[in-house]
Design a protein around this motif. Sequence first.
Motif, PDB file in Angstrom:
ATOM      1  N   GLN A   1       1.234  -1.296  -0.259  1.00 51.53           N
ATOM      2  CA  GLN A   1       0.171  -0.549  -0.386  1.00 51.53           C
ATOM      3  C   GLN A   1       0.607   1.445  -0.265  1.00 51.53           C
ATOM      4  OE1 GLN A   1      -3.004   0.151   2.620  1.00 51.53           O
ATOM      5  NE2 GLN A   1      -2.779  -2.056   2.666  1.00 51.53           N
ATOM      6  N   ARG A   2       2.045   1.491   0.627  1.00 45.73           N
ATOM      7  CA  ARG A   2       2.756   2.262   0.779  1.00 45.73           C
ATOM      8  C   ARG A   2       3.194   2.468  -0.474  1.00 45.73           C
ATOM      9  NH1 ARG A   2       7.959   3.146   0.723  1.00 45.73           N
ATOM     10  NH2 ARG A   2       8.927   5.589   1.352  1.00 45.73           N
ATOM     11  N   SER A   3       4.134   1.472  -1.365  1.00 47.28           N
ATOM     12  CA  SER A   3       4.333   1.578  -2.081  1.00 47.28           C
ATOM     13  C   SER A   3       3.457   2.359  -3.533  1.00 47.28           C
ATOM     14  CB  SER A   3       4.909   0.024  -2.798  1.00 47.28           C
ATOM     15  OG  SER A   3       5.941   0.093  -2.740  1.00 47.28           O
ATOM     16  N   ALA A   4       2.401   1.786  -3.387  1.00 51.75           N
ATOM     17  CA  ALA A   4       1.231   2.383  -4.360  1.00 51.75           C
ATOM     18  C   ALA A   4       0.568   3.674  -4.205  1.00 51.75           C
ATOM     19  CB  ALA A   4       0.396   1.458  -3.596  1.00 51.75           C
ATOM     20  N   ILE A   5       0.624   4.233  -3.128  1.00 55.42           N
ATOM     21  CA  ILE A   5       0.051   4.965  -2.890  1.00 55.42           C
ATOM     22  C   ILE A   5       1.315   6.117  -3.355  1.00 55.42           C
ATOM     23  CG2 ILE A   5       0.476   7.417   0.307  1.00 55.42           C
ATOM     24  CD1 ILE A   5      -0.751   4.568   1.069  1.00 55.42           C
ATOM     25  N   VAL A   6       2.332   6.327  -2.737  1.00 53.25           N
ATOM     26  CA  VAL A   6       3.942   7.025  -3.081  1.00 53.25           C
ATOM     27  C   VAL A   6       3.801   6.878  -4.841  1.00 53.25           C
ATOM     28  CG1 VAL A   6       6.491   7.186  -2.924  1.00 53.25           C
ATOM     29  CG2 VAL A   6       5.430   6.141  -1.451  1.00 53.25           C
ATOM     30  N   SER A   7       4.024   5.490  -5.069  1.00 53.77           N
ATOM     31  CA  SER A   7       3.790   5.575  -6.857  1.00 53.77           C
ATOM     32  C   SER A   7       2.306   6.865  -7.176  1.00 53.77           C
ATOM     33  CB  SER A   7       3.644   4.418  -7.220  1.00 53.77           C
ATOM     34  OG  SER A   7       4.463   3.799  -7.103  1.00 53.77           O
ATOM     35  N   LEU A   8       1.345   6.969  -6.857  1.00 59.86           N
ATOM     36  CA  LEU A   8       0.648   7.528  -6.896  1.00 59.86           C
ATOM     37  C   LEU A   8       1.220   9.326  -7.024  1.00 59.86           C
ATOM     38  CD1 LEU A   8      -2.651   8.088  -8.102  1.00 59.86           C
ATOM     39  CD2 LEU A   8      -3.114   7.832  -6.062  1.00 59.86           C
ATOM     40  N   PHE A   9       1.280   9.251  -5.502  1.00 63.32           N
ATOM     41  CA  PHE A   9       2.175  10.724  -5.548  1.00 63.32           C
ATOM     42  C   PHE A   9       2.982  11.484  -6.804  1.00 63.32           C
ATOM     43  CE2 PHE A   9       1.821  11.599  -0.694  1.00 63.32           C
ATOM     44  CZ  PHE A   9       0.309  11.390  -0.732  1.00 63.32           C
ATOM     45  N   LEU A  10       3.934  10.295  -6.998  1.00 61.38           N
ATOM     46  CA  LEU A  10       4.753  10.483  -8.234  1.00 61.38           C
ATOM     47  C   LEU A  10       4.108  10.476  -9.549  1.00 61.38           C
ATOM     48  CD1 LEU A  10       7.474   9.005  -6.318  1.00 61.38           C
ATOM     49  CD2 LEU A  10       7.187  11.660  -5.785  1.00 61.38           C
ATOM     50  N   LEU A  11       3.358  10.170  -9.523  1.00 61.24           N
ATOM     51  CA  LEU A  11       3.031  10.408 -10.831  1.00 61.24           C
ATOM     52  C   LEU A  11       2.277  11.664 -10.928  1.00 61.24           C
ATOM     53  CD1 LEU A  11       1.436   6.845 -10.999  1.00 61.24           C
ATOM     54  CD2 LEU A  11       2.659   7.201 -12.711  1.00 61.24           C
TER      55      LEU A  11
END
Length: 220
Positions: free
Chosen positions: A29-39
């Motif tokens: 979940q953390r990786s998905a959240i950070v990915s969405l932030f940066l995208l």
Amino acid sequence: MALFHFCFDLNHFGWIQQNFYRDPFWTGQRSAIVSLFLLCAGLGQALALHQGQPWSRFWRRWAQVAGCALLVSAGSALMFPRSFISFGVLHGMAVMLLILRAIGPRLPLWACLGLGLLAWLAPQLWSHPFFDSRWTNWVGLVTRLPIAEDFVPVLPWLGMMLWGYAGGRWLLAARPAWLGGALPAPLQPLAVLGRWSLSFYMLHQPVLIGLLTAAATMRG
């Protein structure tokens, strides 16, 4: 993000028992959240450049992000002195925004995609103990992850921002209607959160921690 942090806070206060550092359910979940932030940050830069955002406005927003990153470091040092955040998502965004603003307009779309892939693969291709200290781990070429509550180094995460930027440029050229128009009424609150995303990010944790502290006090 807010739900993830709420669960993290519940764990910190002892209301639940979860391993947020090793359990794939939480780390994923953390990786998905950070990915969405940066995208989203990359796509936002594509929109800003397309609209002719001047450097003066860029620097104002950048200063807000960098200032909030320092506040996150200070707050986490008080709450987690042994694992405080020296280079988390806001720190990473501040550095990556500078890189993207400098090179993005000069790159063709295919180069953005290619550099994004190279950035994403770089830590898997090469690492060195030199990058393991708090002063150098922000690059990302570490041989071991630091003990920190959040860690978002430039490599590999610059790749995600570059992909978001490339995606934004493609949408502006091929599907501009997807980025315009009004949202349906039920989704308007999301638009408000989007316009005040940094404020929401900075305020939601103090509010959640304050509420849980009050609940813990009343509990006993």
